[in-house]
Design a protein around this motif. Structure first.
Motif, PDB file in Angstrom:
ATOM      1  N   SER A  32       0.854  -1.196   0.000  1.00  0.00           N
ATOM      2  CA  SER A  32       0.000   0.000   0.000  1.00  0.00           C
ATOM      3  C   SER A  32       0.888   1.243   0.000  1.00  0.00           C
ATOM      4  N   ARG A  33       0.270   2.402  -0.073  1.00  0.00           N
ATOM      5  CA  ARG A  33       1.027   3.666  -0.018  1.00  0.00           C
ATOM      6  C   ARG A  33       0.424   4.553   1.075  1.00  0.00           C
ATOM      7  N   PRO A  34       0.655   4.213   2.339  1.00  0.00           N
ATOM      8  CA  PRO A  34       0.081   5.009   3.431  1.00  0.00           C
ATOM      9  C   PRO A  34       0.652   6.418   3.461  1.00  0.00           C
ATOM     10  N   ASP A  35      -0.140   7.340   4.034  1.00  0.00           N
ATOM     11  CA  ASP A  35       0.327   8.725   4.164  1.00  0.00           C
ATOM     12  C   ASP A  35       1.582   8.775   5.024  1.00  0.00           C
ATOM     13  N   ALA A  36       2.538   9.579   4.593  1.00  0.00           N
ATOM     14  CA  ALA A  36       3.779   9.790   5.349  1.00  0.00           C
ATOM     15  C   ALA A  36       4.443  11.039   4.806  1.00  0.00           C
ATOM     16  N   PHE A  37       5.263  11.664   5.609  1.00  0.00           N
ATOM     17  CA  PHE A  37       6.018  12.817   5.116  1.00  0.00           C
ATOM     18  C   PHE A  37       6.845  12.421   3.891  1.00  0.00           C
ATOM     19  N   CYS A  38       7.426  11.227   3.918  1.00  0.00           N
ATOM     20  CA  CYS A  38       8.314  10.819   2.822  1.00  0.00           C
ATOM     21  C   CYS A  38       7.577  10.262   1.617  1.00  0.00           C
ATOM     22  N   ASN A  39       6.267  10.189   1.674  1.00  0.00           N
ATOM     23  CA  ASN A  39       5.477   9.752   0.522  1.00  0.00           C
ATOM     24  C   ASN A  39       5.175  10.974  -0.341  1.00  0.00           C
ATOM     25  N   THR A  40       6.123  11.324  -1.195  1.00  0.00           N
ATOM     26  CA  THR A  40       5.961  12.507  -2.035  1.00  0.00           C
ATOM     27  C   THR A  40       6.584  12.279  -3.403  1.00  0.00           C
ATOM     28  N   ASN A  41       5.979  12.876  -4.409  1.00  0.00           N
ATOM     29  CA  ASN A  41       6.550  12.920  -5.756  1.00  0.00           C
ATOM     30  C   ASN A  41       6.822  14.357  -6.176  1.00  0.00           C
ATOM     31  N   ASP A  42       6.805  15.276  -5.208  1.00  0.00           N
ATOM     32  CA  ASP A  42       7.013  16.689  -5.488  1.00  0.00           C
ATOM     33  C   ASP A  42       8.464  16.904  -5.946  1.00  0.00           C
ATOM     34  N   GLU A  43       8.644  17.176  -7.223  1.00  0.00           N
ATOM     35  CA  GLU A  43       9.994  17.284  -7.781  1.00  0.00           C
ATOM     36  C   GLU A  43      10.788  18.425  -7.146  1.00  0.00           C
ATOM     37  N   LYS A  44      10.118  19.499  -6.781  1.00  0.00           N
ATOM     38  CA  LYS A  44      10.809  20.620  -6.166  1.00  0.00           C
ATOM     39  C   LYS A  44      11.394  20.212  -4.814  1.00  0.00           C
ATOM     40  N   ILE A  45      10.612  19.473  -4.032  1.00  0.00           N
ATOM     41  CA  ILE A  45      11.096  19.013  -2.732  1.00  0.00           C
ATOM     42  C   ILE A  45      12.185  17.965  -2.903  1.00  0.00           C
ATOM     43  N   LEU A  46      11.971  17.015  -3.815  1.00  0.00           N
ATOM     44  CA  LEU A  46      12.953  15.955  -4.021  1.00  0.00           C
ATOM     45  C   LEU A  46      14.285  16.513  -4.501  1.00  0.00           C
ATOM     46  N   SER A  47      14.240  17.568  -5.293  1.00  0.00           N
ATOM     47  CA  SER A  47      15.484  18.160  -5.797  1.00  0.00           C
ATOM     48  C   SER A  47      16.288  18.811  -4.681  1.00  0.00           C
ATOM     49  N   GLY A  93      16.537   3.175   7.004  1.00  0.00           N
ATOM     50  CA  GLY A  93      15.322   3.674   7.664  1.00  0.00           C
ATOM     51  C   GLY A  93      15.480   4.066   9.119  1.00  0.00           C
ATOM     52  N   VAL A  94      16.724   4.125   9.621  1.00  0.00           N
ATOM     53  CA  VAL A  94      16.976   4.477  11.019  1.00  0.00           C
ATOM     54  C   VAL A  94      17.259   5.969  11.132  1.00  0.00           C
ATOM     55  N   GLY A  95      16.675   6.624  12.124  1.00  0.00           N
ATOM     56  CA  GLY A  95      16.952   8.037  12.358  1.00  0.00           C
ATOM     57  C   GLY A  95      16.258   8.939  11.356  1.00  0.00           C
ATOM     58  N   LEU A  96      16.956   9.990  10.936  1.00  0.00           N
ATOM     59  CA  LEU A  96      16.340  10.991  10.061  1.00  0.00           C
ATOM     60  C   LEU A  96      16.083  10.422   8.673  1.00  0.00           C
ATOM     61  N   CYS A  97      14.869  10.604   8.209  1.00  0.00           N
ATOM     62  CA  CYS A  97      14.473  10.262   6.843  1.00  0.00           C
ATOM     63  C   CYS A  97      14.635  11.541   6.021  1.00  0.00           C
ATOM     64  N   GLN A  98      15.621  11.571   5.113  1.00  0.00           N
ATOM     65  CA  GLN A  98      15.958  12.816   4.433  1.00  0.00           C
ATOM     66  C   GLN A  98      14.791  13.375   3.618  1.00  0.00           C
ATOM     67  N   ILE A  99      14.077  12.505   2.919  1.00  0.00           N
ATOM     68  CA  ILE A  99      12.955  12.992   2.110  1.00  0.00           C
ATOM     69  C   ILE A  99      11.812  13.448   3.019  1.00  0.00           C
ATOM     70  N   GLY A 100      11.549  12.702   4.078  1.00  0.00           N
ATOM     71  CA  GLY A 100      10.524  13.131   5.037  1.00  0.00           C
ATOM     72  C   GLY A 100      10.884  14.451   5.686  1.00  0.00           C
ATOM     73  N   ALA A 101      12.160  14.615   6.033  1.00  0.00           N
ATOM     74  CA  ALA A 101      12.600  15.864   6.650  1.00  0.00           C
ATOM     75  C   ALA A 101      12.487  17.029   5.672  1.00  0.00           C
ATOM     76  N   ALA A 102      12.746  16.769   4.383  1.00  0.00           N
ATOM     77  CA  ALA A 102      12.597  17.821   3.378  1.00  0.00           C
ATOM     78  C   ALA A 102      11.143  18.274   3.272  1.00  0.00           C
ATOM     79  N   VAL A 103      10.231  17.314   3.345  1.00  0.00           N
ATOM     80  CA  VAL A 103       8.801  17.661   3.316  1.00  0.00           C
ATOM     81  C   VAL A 103       8.432  18.455   4.563  1.00  0.00           C
TER      82      VAL A 103
END
Length: 440
Positions: A274-289, A404-414
Protein backbone atom coordinates in the motif's frame (compact mmCIF):
# COMPACT_ATOMS: atom_id res chain seq x y z
CA UNK A 1 36.02 22.18 24.11
CA UNK A 2 37.88 23.32 20.97
CA UNK A 3 36.69 22.43 17.48
CA UNK A 4 38.09 18.96 16.68
CA UNK A 5 39.90 17.92 13.51
CA UNK A 6 38.67 14.94 11.49
CA UNK A 7 40.58 12.32 9.46
CA UNK A 8 38.68 11.19 6.35
CA UNK A 9 39.80 8.24 4.23
CA UNK A 10 39.28 9.23 0.59
CA UNK A 11 40.80 6.65 -1.77
CA UNK A 12 42.95 3.50 -1.73
CA UNK A 13 45.08 2.45 -4.71
CA UNK A 14 48.66 1.28 -5.45
CA UNK A 15 49.38 4.63 -7.14
CA UNK A 16 47.60 7.92 -6.37
CA UNK A 17 47.92 11.06 -8.48
CA UNK A 18 47.10 14.41 -6.90
CA UNK A 19 47.39 18.01 -8.00
CA UNK A 20 48.39 20.58 -5.38
CA UNK A 21 46.37 23.52 -6.65
CA UNK A 22 47.96 25.77 -4.03
CA UNK A 23 51.32 25.83 -2.25
CA UNK A 24 51.86 22.97 0.22
CA UNK A 25 54.71 22.05 2.53
CA UNK A 26 56.10 18.53 2.81
CA UNK A 27 59.33 17.13 4.20
CA UNK A 28 60.54 20.68 4.89
CA UNK A 29 59.96 21.90 1.34
CA UNK A 30 57.31 23.89 -0.51
CA UNK A 31 55.68 22.12 -3.46
CA UNK A 32 52.88 22.74 -5.92
CA UNK A 33 51.35 21.07 -8.97
CA UNK A 34 50.98 17.40 -10.04
CA UNK A 35 52.38 14.74 -7.69
CA UNK A 36 52.53 10.95 -8.07
CA UNK A 37 52.73 8.86 -4.90
CA UNK A 38 53.12 5.08 -5.07
CA UNK A 39 53.50 2.03 -2.86
CA UNK A 40 56.87 0.29 -3.04
CA UNK A 41 57.11 -3.53 -3.29
CA UNK A 42 58.31 -3.68 0.33
CA UNK A 43 55.34 -1.67 1.64
CA UNK A 44 56.68 1.87 1.87
CA UNK A 45 55.65 5.14 0.22
CA UNK A 46 57.61 6.46 -2.77
CA UNK A 47 57.58 10.13 -3.77
CA UNK A 48 60.13 12.07 -5.81
CA UNK A 49 62.85 9.45 -5.44
CA UNK A 50 62.53 9.08 -1.67
CA UNK A 51 60.75 6.53 0.53
CA UNK A 52 58.58 7.22 3.58
CA UNK A 53 56.55 5.33 6.18
CA UNK A 54 53.96 8.11 6.12
CA UNK A 55 53.83 11.22 3.96
CA UNK A 56 51.92 14.42 4.72
CA UNK A 57 51.21 17.49 2.61
CA UNK A 58 50.13 20.56 4.61
CA UNK A 59 48.67 23.72 3.03
CA UNK A 60 50.98 26.71 3.20
CA UNK A 61 47.93 28.95 3.64
CA UNK A 62 44.79 27.94 5.50
CA UNK A 63 42.67 27.95 2.32
CA UNK A 64 44.95 25.63 0.31
CA UNK A 65 43.39 22.82 -1.75
CA UNK A 66 44.46 19.70 -3.62
CA UNK A 67 42.74 17.59 -6.29
CA UNK A 68 42.45 13.80 -6.65
CA UNK A 69 41.62 12.21 -9.99
CA UNK A 70 39.04 9.44 -10.49
CA UNK A 71 37.66 9.15 -6.96
CA UNK A 72 35.03 6.40 -6.86
CA UNK A 73 31.70 7.49 -5.38
CA UNK A 74 28.65 5.34 -4.63
CA UNK A 75 30.80 2.23 -4.18
CA UNK A 76 28.73 -0.86 -5.13
CA UNK A 77 25.54 1.19 -5.45
CA UNK A 78 23.46 1.51 -8.63
CA UNK A 79 24.93 4.95 -9.44
CA UNK A 80 28.63 4.13 -8.82
CA UNK A 81 30.95 6.36 -10.88
CA UNK A 82 34.26 8.23 -10.81
CA UNK A 83 34.79 11.94 -10.22
CA UNK A 84 37.72 14.33 -10.01
CA UNK A 85 37.46 15.86 -6.55
CA UNK A 86 39.09 18.79 -4.78
CA UNK A 87 39.77 18.92 -1.05
CA UNK A 88 40.75 21.53 1.53
CA UNK A 89 43.20 20.88 4.36
CA UNK A 90 46.05 18.39 4.65
CA UNK A 91 46.70 15.13 2.78
CA UNK A 92 48.25 12.18 4.59
CA UNK A 93 49.40 9.01 2.79
CA UNK A 94 49.67 5.67 4.59
CA UNK A 95 50.12 2.06 3.49
CA UNK A 96 47.17 -0.31 4.01
CA UNK A 97 47.81 -3.81 2.67
CA UNK A 98 48.67 -3.68 -1.01
CA UNK A 99 47.48 -0.09 -1.42
CA UNK A 100 48.15 3.46 -0.39
CA UNK A 101 45.35 5.32 1.33
CA UNK A 102 45.02 9.09 1.13
CA UNK A 103 43.51 10.72 4.22
CA UNK A 104 42.15 14.27 4.30
CA UNK A 105 42.67 16.08 7.63
CA UNK A 106 40.54 19.16 8.31
CA UNK A 107 38.37 20.84 10.99
CA UNK A 108 34.92 19.37 11.69
CA UNK A 109 33.02 22.47 10.56
CA UNK A 110 34.92 22.58 7.26
CA UNK A 111 34.15 18.88 6.76
CA UNK A 112 30.46 19.56 7.34
CA UNK A 113 30.37 22.22 4.62
CA UNK A 114 31.02 19.45 2.13
CA UNK A 115 29.00 16.66 3.76
CA UNK A 116 25.77 18.65 3.77
CA UNK A 117 26.14 19.45 0.07
CA UNK A 118 27.32 15.93 -0.77
CA UNK A 119 24.48 14.18 1.05
CA UNK A 120 21.78 16.37 -0.50
CA UNK A 121 21.28 19.34 -2.77
CA UNK A 122 22.81 22.55 -1.49
CA UNK A 123 19.52 24.21 -2.45
CA UNK A 124 17.57 22.40 0.27
CA UNK A 125 15.54 24.48 2.72
CA UNK A 126 17.51 26.23 5.44
CA UNK A 127 15.77 24.30 8.24
CA UNK A 128 16.53 20.96 6.61
CA UNK A 129 20.17 21.97 6.17
CA UNK A 130 20.36 23.01 9.82
CA UNK A 131 18.88 19.67 10.93
CA UNK A 132 21.32 17.77 8.78
CA UNK A 133 24.25 19.80 10.07
CA UNK A 134 23.37 18.85 13.65
CA UNK A 135 22.95 15.14 12.95
CA UNK A 136 26.06 14.89 10.75
CA UNK A 137 28.13 16.59 13.44
CA UNK A 138 26.59 14.37 16.14
CA UNK A 139 27.13 11.14 14.24
CA UNK A 140 30.73 12.03 13.42
CA UNK A 141 31.73 12.94 16.98
CA UNK A 142 29.85 9.93 18.38
CA UNK A 143 31.79 7.58 16.07
CA UNK A 144 35.13 9.09 17.09
CA UNK A 145 34.19 8.71 20.76
CA UNK A 146 32.99 5.16 20.19
CA UNK A 147 36.17 4.13 18.43
CA UNK A 148 38.27 5.73 21.17
CA UNK A 149 36.37 3.77 23.82
CA UNK A 150 36.85 0.50 21.91
CA UNK A 151 40.59 1.18 21.63
CA UNK A 152 40.96 2.11 25.32
CA UNK A 153 39.01 -0.87 26.65
CA UNK A 154 40.45 -3.37 24.20
CA UNK A 155 36.92 -4.48 23.37
CA UNK A 156 36.78 -7.13 20.65
CA UNK A 157 34.24 -5.79 18.20
CA UNK A 158 32.51 -8.48 16.11
CA UNK A 159 30.24 -7.52 13.21
CA UNK A 160 29.67 -10.96 11.71
CA UNK A 161 28.63 -14.36 13.00
CA UNK A 162 28.36 -17.34 10.68
CA UNK A 163 27.36 -20.97 11.04
CA UNK A 164 26.45 -23.63 8.50
CA UNK A 165 22.85 -22.44 8.54
CA UNK A 166 23.09 -18.68 9.13
CA UNK A 167 25.18 -15.59 8.37
CA UNK A 168 24.43 -12.41 10.32
CA UNK A 169 26.55 -9.43 9.36
CA UNK A 170 26.34 -5.69 9.62
CA UNK A 171 28.43 -2.91 8.16
CA UNK A 172 29.49 0.01 10.30
CA UNK A 173 32.36 2.48 10.55
CA UNK A 174 34.39 0.15 12.79
CA UNK A 175 35.85 -1.22 9.55
CA UNK A 176 38.17 1.84 9.66
CA UNK A 177 41.10 1.76 12.06
CA UNK A 178 43.54 4.26 10.51
CA UNK A 179 41.14 7.17 10.08
CA UNK A 180 37.89 8.37 11.59
CA UNK A 181 35.46 7.96 8.70
CA UNK A 182 35.50 7.21 4.99
CA UNK A 183 34.23 9.51 2.25
CA UNK A 184 31.45 7.34 0.84
CA UNK A 185 27.96 6.20 1.84
CA UNK A 186 29.45 3.57 4.17
CA UNK A 187 29.96 6.53 6.54
CA UNK A 188 28.80 9.95 5.29
CA UNK A 189 29.07 11.04 1.69
CA UNK A 190 31.98 13.51 1.56
CA UNK A 191 33.27 14.93 -1.71
CA UNK A 192 35.52 17.73 -0.54
CA UNK A 193 35.05 21.19 -1.97
CA UNK A 194 33.79 19.60 -5.18
CA UNK A 195 30.25 20.16 -3.88
CA UNK A 196 30.99 22.77 -1.24
CA UNK A 197 29.07 25.05 -0.83
CA UNK A 198 26.32 27.64 -1.17
CA UNK A 199 25.67 30.63 1.07
CA UNK A 200 22.66 28.75 2.45
CA UNK A 201 24.77 25.71 3.45
CA UNK A 202 27.35 28.00 5.05
CA UNK A 203 24.54 29.79 6.90
CA UNK A 204 23.14 26.49 8.20
CA UNK A 205 26.58 25.34 9.41
CA UNK A 206 27.32 28.69 11.07
CA UNK A 207 23.86 28.90 12.69
CA UNK A 208 24.32 25.48 14.32
CA UNK A 209 28.07 25.66 14.98
CA UNK A 210 29.06 23.13 17.63
CA UNK A 211 25.47 21.93 18.10
CA UNK A 212 24.90 18.21 18.63
CA UNK A 213 22.08 15.89 19.62
CA UNK A 214 22.23 14.28 23.04
CA UNK A 215 20.02 11.80 24.84
CA UNK A 216 20.31 11.74 28.63
CA UNK A 217 23.58 13.65 28.35
CA UNK A 218 25.24 11.27 25.86
CA UNK A 219 26.03 12.07 22.22
CA UNK A 220 23.49 10.55 19.85
CA UNK A 221 24.60 8.11 17.18
CA UNK A 222 22.47 10.13 14.77
CA UNK A 223 21.80 7.96 11.72
CA UNK A 224 19.98 8.97 8.54
CA UNK A 225 18.81 7.45 5.27
CA UNK A 226 17.03 8.61 2.13
CA UNK A 227 13.50 7.31 2.80
CA UNK A 228 12.16 5.31 5.75
CA UNK A 229 9.13 4.11 3.77
CA UNK A 230 6.59 5.26 6.34
CA UNK A 231 7.84 3.91 9.70
CA UNK A 232 11.29 4.26 11.33
CA UNK A 233 13.53 1.24 11.84
CA UNK A 234 15.29 0.51 15.13
CA UNK A 235 19.09 0.69 15.37
CA UNK A 236 19.59 -2.88 16.57
CA UNK A 237 17.86 -4.33 13.52
CA UNK A 238 20.54 -2.89 11.24
CA UNK A 239 23.73 -2.84 13.33
CA UNK A 240 25.00 -4.14 16.65
CA UNK A 241 22.40 -5.58 19.06
CA UNK A 242 22.12 -2.46 21.16
CA UNK A 243 18.93 -0.46 21.71
CA UNK A 244 18.90 3.33 21.57
CA UNK A 245 15.66 4.89 22.75
CA UNK A 246 16.11 7.89 20.47
CA UNK A 247 16.41 5.56 17.42
CA UNK A 248 13.13 3.80 18.03
CA UNK A 249 10.01 3.05 16.01
CA UNK A 250 7.75 5.92 14.99
CA UNK A 251 5.44 6.76 12.08
CA UNK A 252 6.75 9.35 9.63
CA UNK A 253 3.67 11.55 9.86
CA UNK A 254 1.87 13.92 12.21
CA UNK A 255 0.30 11.04 14.13
CA UNK A 256 3.78 9.75 14.89
CA UNK A 257 2.89 7.24 17.61
CA UNK A 258 0.27 5.40 15.56
CA UNK A 259 1.71 2.72 13.28
CA UNK A 260 1.08 -0.98 12.54
CA UNK A 261 3.06 -3.91 13.93
CA UNK A 262 5.29 -4.50 10.92
CA UNK A 263 7.15 -7.33 12.62
CA UNK A 264 4.05 -9.37 11.81
CA UNK A 265 4.45 -10.85 8.32
CA UNK A 266 0.89 -10.39 7.07
CA UNK A 267 0.77 -6.81 8.37
CA UNK A 268 4.13 -6.03 6.78
CA UNK A 269 3.03 -7.39 3.40
CA UNK A 270 -0.15 -5.31 3.49
CA UNK A 271 1.83 -2.20 4.45
CA UNK A 272 4.45 -2.66 1.74
CA UNK A 273 1.82 -3.25 -0.93
CA UNK A 274 0.00 0.00 0.00
CA UNK A 275 1.03 3.67 -0.02
CA UNK A 276 0.08 5.01 3.43
CA UNK A 277 0.33 8.73 4.16
CA UNK A 278 3.78 9.79 5.35
CA UNK A 279 6.02 12.82 5.12
CA UNK A 280 8.31 10.82 2.82
CA UNK A 281 5.48 9.75 0.52
CA UNK A 282 5.96 12.51 -2.04
CA UNK A 283 6.55 12.92 -5.76
CA UNK A 284 7.01 16.69 -5.49
CA UNK A 285 9.99 17.28 -7.78
CA UNK A 286 10.81 20.62 -6.17
CA UNK A 287 11.10 19.01 -2.73
CA UNK A 288 12.95 15.95 -4.02
CA UNK A 289 15.48 18.16 -5.80
CA UNK A 290 16.36 19.64 -2.39
CA UNK A 291 17.44 16.22 -1.11
CA UNK A 292 18.64 14.34 -4.18
CA UNK A 293 21.72 15.19 -6.19
CA UNK A 294 21.56 14.55 -9.94
CA UNK A 295 22.70 10.92 -9.71
CA UNK A 296 20.25 10.21 -6.88
CA UNK A 297 17.41 11.55 -9.03
CA UNK A 298 18.04 8.66 -11.40
CA UNK A 299 15.91 6.74 -8.89
CA UNK A 300 12.36 7.37 -10.09
CA UNK A 301 10.54 5.78 -7.16
CA UNK A 302 11.74 4.94 -3.70
CA UNK A 303 8.73 5.12 -1.39
CA UNK A 304 7.41 1.98 -3.12
CA UNK A 305 9.37 0.06 -5.75
CA UNK A 306 9.47 -3.22 -7.69
CA UNK A 307 12.30 -5.44 -8.98
CA UNK A 308 11.87 -8.53 -11.18
CA UNK A 309 14.32 -11.43 -11.60
CA UNK A 310 14.26 -14.77 -13.34
CA UNK A 311 15.27 -17.67 -11.11
CA UNK A 312 18.57 -17.91 -12.99
CA UNK A 313 19.26 -14.17 -12.57
CA UNK A 314 18.62 -14.05 -8.84
CA UNK A 315 20.64 -17.25 -8.32
CA UNK A 316 23.62 -15.80 -10.18
CA UNK A 317 23.39 -12.50 -8.30
CA UNK A 318 23.18 -14.16 -4.89
CA UNK A 319 26.19 -16.37 -5.66
CA UNK A 320 28.34 -13.50 -6.92
CA UNK A 321 27.37 -11.07 -4.17
CA UNK A 322 27.32 -13.37 -1.14
CA UNK A 323 29.89 -15.96 -2.17
CA UNK A 324 27.39 -18.69 -1.23
CA UNK A 325 26.54 -21.24 -3.94
CA UNK A 326 22.82 -21.69 -3.39
CA UNK A 327 22.42 -23.49 -6.70
CA UNK A 328 19.10 -22.45 -8.23
CA UNK A 329 17.11 -20.37 -5.77
CA UNK A 330 13.63 -21.78 -5.29
CA UNK A 331 12.36 -19.67 -2.38
CA UNK A 332 12.96 -16.51 -0.34
CA UNK A 333 11.41 -16.93 3.11
CA UNK A 334 11.04 -14.01 5.56
CA UNK A 335 12.24 -15.07 9.01
CA UNK A 336 12.35 -11.80 10.99
CA UNK A 337 11.30 -8.22 10.28
CA UNK A 338 12.01 -4.98 12.11
CA UNK A 339 9.73 -2.14 13.11
CA UNK A 340 9.68 -0.63 9.60
CA UNK A 341 8.94 -3.94 7.89
CA UNK A 342 12.59 -4.31 6.87
CA UNK A 343 13.83 -7.87 6.80
CA UNK A 344 16.41 -8.54 9.48
CA UNK A 345 16.77 -12.24 8.62
CA UNK A 346 15.88 -13.89 5.32
CA UNK A 347 16.08 -17.59 4.43
CA UNK A 348 17.37 -18.24 0.91
CA UNK A 349 16.39 -21.73 -0.22
CA UNK A 350 18.44 -23.19 -3.06
CA UNK A 351 18.90 -26.55 -4.73
CA UNK A 352 22.43 -26.79 -3.27
CA UNK A 353 22.33 -24.70 -0.10
CA UNK A 354 19.76 -23.17 2.21
CA UNK A 355 20.94 -20.40 4.50
CA UNK A 356 19.53 -17.55 6.58
CA UNK A 357 21.24 -14.20 5.98
CA UNK A 358 21.05 -10.83 7.74
CA UNK A 359 21.14 -8.02 8.66
CA UNK A 360 19.44 -5.57 6.32
CA UNK A 361 22.44 -4.45 4.26
CA UNK A 362 23.69 -8.02 3.81
CA UNK A 363 20.24 -8.90 2.44
CA UNK A 364 20.21 -5.87 0.13
CA UNK A 365 23.68 -6.72 -1.09
CA UNK A 366 22.95 -10.41 -1.75
CA UNK A 367 19.92 -9.75 -3.96
CA UNK A 368 21.25 -7.03 -6.28
CA UNK A 369 24.35 -6.33 -8.36
CA UNK A 370 24.40 -2.95 -6.59
CA UNK A 371 22.11 -2.88 -3.54
CA UNK A 372 18.35 -3.22 -3.23
CA UNK A 373 16.83 0.08 -2.20
CA UNK A 374 15.90 -1.47 1.15
CA UNK A 375 15.23 -4.80 2.83
CA UNK A 376 11.56 -3.90 3.36
CA UNK A 377 10.18 -6.10 0.62
CA UNK A 378 7.76 -8.93 -0.01
CA UNK A 379 8.21 -11.67 -2.60
CA UNK A 380 5.86 -12.88 -5.30
CA UNK A 381 6.78 -16.11 -7.13
CA UNK A 382 5.56 -16.64 -10.70
CA UNK A 383 5.84 -19.18 -13.51
CA UNK A 384 5.76 -22.13 -11.12
CA UNK A 385 6.99 -25.40 -12.62
CA UNK A 386 4.08 -27.85 -12.16
CA UNK A 387 6.44 -30.81 -11.71
CA UNK A 388 9.06 -29.36 -9.36
CA UNK A 389 7.15 -26.47 -7.80
CA UNK A 390 10.12 -24.20 -8.52
CA UNK A 391 9.34 -20.62 -9.62
CA UNK A 392 10.70 -19.23 -12.88
CA UNK A 393 10.41 -15.62 -11.74
CA UNK A 394 10.69 -13.64 -8.50
CA UNK A 395 9.09 -10.19 -8.10
CA UNK A 396 10.21 -8.12 -5.11
CA UNK A 397 7.86 -5.34 -4.00
CA UNK A 398 9.64 -2.94 -1.69
CA UNK A 399 9.34 0.14 0.50
CA UNK A 400 11.82 2.89 1.29
CA UNK A 401 15.42 3.62 0.40
CA UNK A 402 18.20 2.82 2.86
CA UNK A 403 18.15 1.44 6.39
CA UNK A 404 15.32 3.67 7.66
CA UNK A 405 16.98 4.48 11.02
CA UNK A 406 16.95 8.04 12.36
CA UNK A 407 16.34 10.99 10.06
CA UNK A 408 14.47 10.26 6.84
CA UNK A 409 15.96 12.82 4.43
CA UNK A 410 12.95 12.99 2.11
CA UNK A 411 10.52 13.13 5.04
CA UNK A 412 12.60 15.86 6.65
CA UNK A 413 12.60 17.82 3.38
CA UNK A 414 8.80 17.66 3.32
CA UNK A 415 8.68 18.80 6.94
CA UNK A 416 10.91 21.76 6.08
CA UNK A 417 8.65 22.65 3.16
CA UNK A 418 5.65 22.52 5.50
CA UNK A 419 7.23 25.08 7.82
CA UNK A 420 8.74 22.94 10.59
CA UNK A 421 11.97 24.37 12.02
CA UNK A 422 15.10 22.26 12.45
CA UNK A 423 14.53 21.57 16.14
CA UNK A 424 11.04 20.22 15.40
CA UNK A 425 12.45 18.05 12.60
CA UNK A 426 15.11 16.65 14.93
CA UNK A 427 12.57 16.05 17.68
CA UNK A 428 10.42 14.03 15.27
CA UNK A 429 13.21 11.75 14.06
CA UNK A 430 15.25 11.42 17.27
CA UNK A 431 12.86 10.58 20.10
CA UNK A 432 13.28 12.61 23.32
CA UNK A 433 16.67 14.00 22.21
CA UNK A 434 18.05 17.46 23.06
CA UNK A 435 20.12 19.93 21.05
CA UNK A 436 23.22 21.05 22.97
CA UNK A 437 26.28 23.16 22.07
CA UNK A 438 29.67 21.42 22.48
CA UNK A 439 31.87 24.30 21.30
CA UNK A 440 31.40 27.84 20.08
Amino acid sequence: MLEPFIRVGILSAPVIDIVLTDMYTVDGHQVRGPQTISRTPDGRIAWQGKEYDTLEFHPYNSDGTFEIKDVIIGVNFHWERKEDQRFAGSARFIVEGDNLTIINILPVESYLLSVISSEMSANASLELLKAHAVISRSWLLAQIEKNKNIAETGEHYVACTETETERVKWYDREDHINFDVCADDHCQRYQGVTRQTTPKVAEAIAATRGQVLKYEGVLCDARFSKCCGGVFEEFENCWEPKHYHYLGARADNVDENSFPNLKDEATAVSFIMSRPDAFCNTNDEKILSQVLNNYDQETTDFYRWKVEYTADEISEIAYRRSGIDFGTIIDLVPIERGTSGRLVRLKIVGTKTTKIIGKELEIRKALSYSHLYSSAFTVEKQDINPETGAPGKFILYGAGWGHGVGLCQIGAAVMGAKGYDYRAILSHYFIDSDVETLYE
